[in-house]
Motif scaffolding. Structure first.
Motif, PDB file in Angstrom:
ATOM      1  N   ASP A 213       0.812  -1.215   0.000  1.00  0.00           N
ATOM      2  CA  ASP A 213       0.000   0.000   0.000  1.00  0.00           C
ATOM      3  C   ASP A 213       0.845   1.263   0.000  1.00  0.00           C
ATOM      4  O   ASP A 213       0.309   2.356  -0.135  1.00  0.00           O
ATOM      5  CB  ASP A 213      -0.935   0.016   1.212  1.00  0.00           C
ATOM      6  N   GLU A 214       2.145   1.143   0.157  1.00  0.00           N
ATOM      7  CA  GLU A 214       3.016   2.313   0.197  1.00  0.00           C
ATOM      8  C   GLU A 214       3.635   2.636  -1.158  1.00  0.00           C
ATOM      9  O   GLU A 214       4.524   3.471  -1.237  1.00  0.00           O
ATOM     10  CB  GLU A 214       4.115   2.115   1.245  1.00  0.00           C
ATOM     11  N   LYS A 215       3.170   2.001  -2.208  1.00  0.00           N
ATOM     12  CA  LYS A 215       3.728   2.269  -3.536  1.00  0.00           C
ATOM     13  C   LYS A 215       3.659   3.754  -3.863  1.00  0.00           C
ATOM     14  O   LYS A 215       4.588   4.303  -4.443  1.00  0.00           O
ATOM     15  CB  LYS A 215       2.980   1.468  -4.606  1.00  0.00           C
ATOM     16  N   TRP A 216       2.560   4.377  -3.473  1.00  0.00           N
ATOM     17  CA  TRP A 216       2.410   5.801  -3.744  1.00  0.00           C
ATOM     18  C   TRP A 216       3.529   6.596  -3.086  1.00  0.00           C
ATOM     19  O   TRP A 216       4.027   7.567  -3.676  1.00  0.00           O
ATOM     20  CB  TRP A 216       1.043   6.311  -3.247  1.00  0.00           C
ATOM     21  N   LEU A 217       3.938   6.187  -1.873  1.00  0.00           N
ATOM     22  CA  LEU A 217       4.978   6.901  -1.127  1.00  0.00           C
ATOM     23  C   LEU A 217       6.306   6.866  -1.863  1.00  0.00           C
ATOM     24  O   LEU A 217       7.013   7.871  -1.931  1.00  0.00           O
ATOM     25  CB  LEU A 217       5.146   6.302   0.274  1.00  0.00           C
ATOM     26  N   TYR A 218       6.649   5.718  -2.422  1.00  0.00           N
ATOM     27  CA  TYR A 218       7.927   5.591  -3.125  1.00  0.00           C
ATOM     28  C   TYR A 218       8.023   6.607  -4.258  1.00  0.00           C
ATOM     29  O   TYR A 218       9.036   7.299  -4.407  1.00  0.00           O
ATOM     30  CB  TYR A 218       8.121   4.176  -3.694  1.00  0.00           C
TER      31      TYR A 218
END
Length: 181
Positions: A140-145
């Motif tokens: 779910d942290e793909k956006w953060l990367y």
């Protein structure tokens, strides 16, 4: 520390040590107290050494992401320190902090690039599906990367098309996760 004296190659102990040192430094940053830059960066070096040792034993997307975020915060701390105290700082200290600032941003870029590549490359060493130790939260942290890659691209003064593409990917992943933003 005691565990590492007995088992110097235990990944879990190095990971815990890294995250503990990171947490202590972040608490100091958020305490709104005056920070001695030299002492702070010496302690930061200890945390970086712990992260490097941990990652030498085993790379997980969780640790790589924490390391990337941590070094980005260190970069920001150095930038802020240079802006606030540049008039009172010797040229040697200024140059040393400027060099560290760039080094921290490069580490952060490399780490965020690694975890973002693992999303699309099934053969990547950090591929989320291969690392059982990594939680599903990392997916779910793909956006953060991509968001952080956009910020780093801006700080490195890359062409706008580079960071805007990162921001668009970030927004796409937020949308796909039905995030509220």
């Amino acid at each position: 520390v005691y565990d590492l004296t007995m088992y110097p190659t235990r990944f879990d102990a190095w990971a815990s040590m890294s995250l503990c040192k990171q947490s202590k430094l972040e608490k100091r940053l958020n305490a709104f107290e005056t920070i001695d830059v030299k002492n702070f960066l010496e302690f930061a070096d200890q945390a970086i050494n712990c992260f490097n040792q941990c990652l030498a034993l085993k790379k997980t997307s969780t640790i790589v992401t924490e390391f990337a975020s941590f070094t980005y915060h260190l970069h920001s701390f150095c930038s802020k320190s240079l802006k606030q105290a540049s008039e009172n700082m010797s040229m040697e200290n200024f140059a040393a902090i400027e060099e560290r600032k760039d080094k921290f941003l490069d580490i952060s870029l490399k780490c965020f690039t690694d975890v973002s590549q693992a999303i699309t490359d099934p053969t990547h060493e950090l591929n989320l599906s291969k690392n059982q130790e990594d939680s599903d939260d990392n997916h779910d942290e793909k956006w953060l990367y991509y968001f952080m890659l956009g910020k780093i691209s801006e700080k490195k003064k890359e062409p706008p098309i580079n960071y805007l593409n990162h921001y668009l990917k970030s927004a796409k992943y937020l949308y796909e996760d039905n995030a509220t933003y």
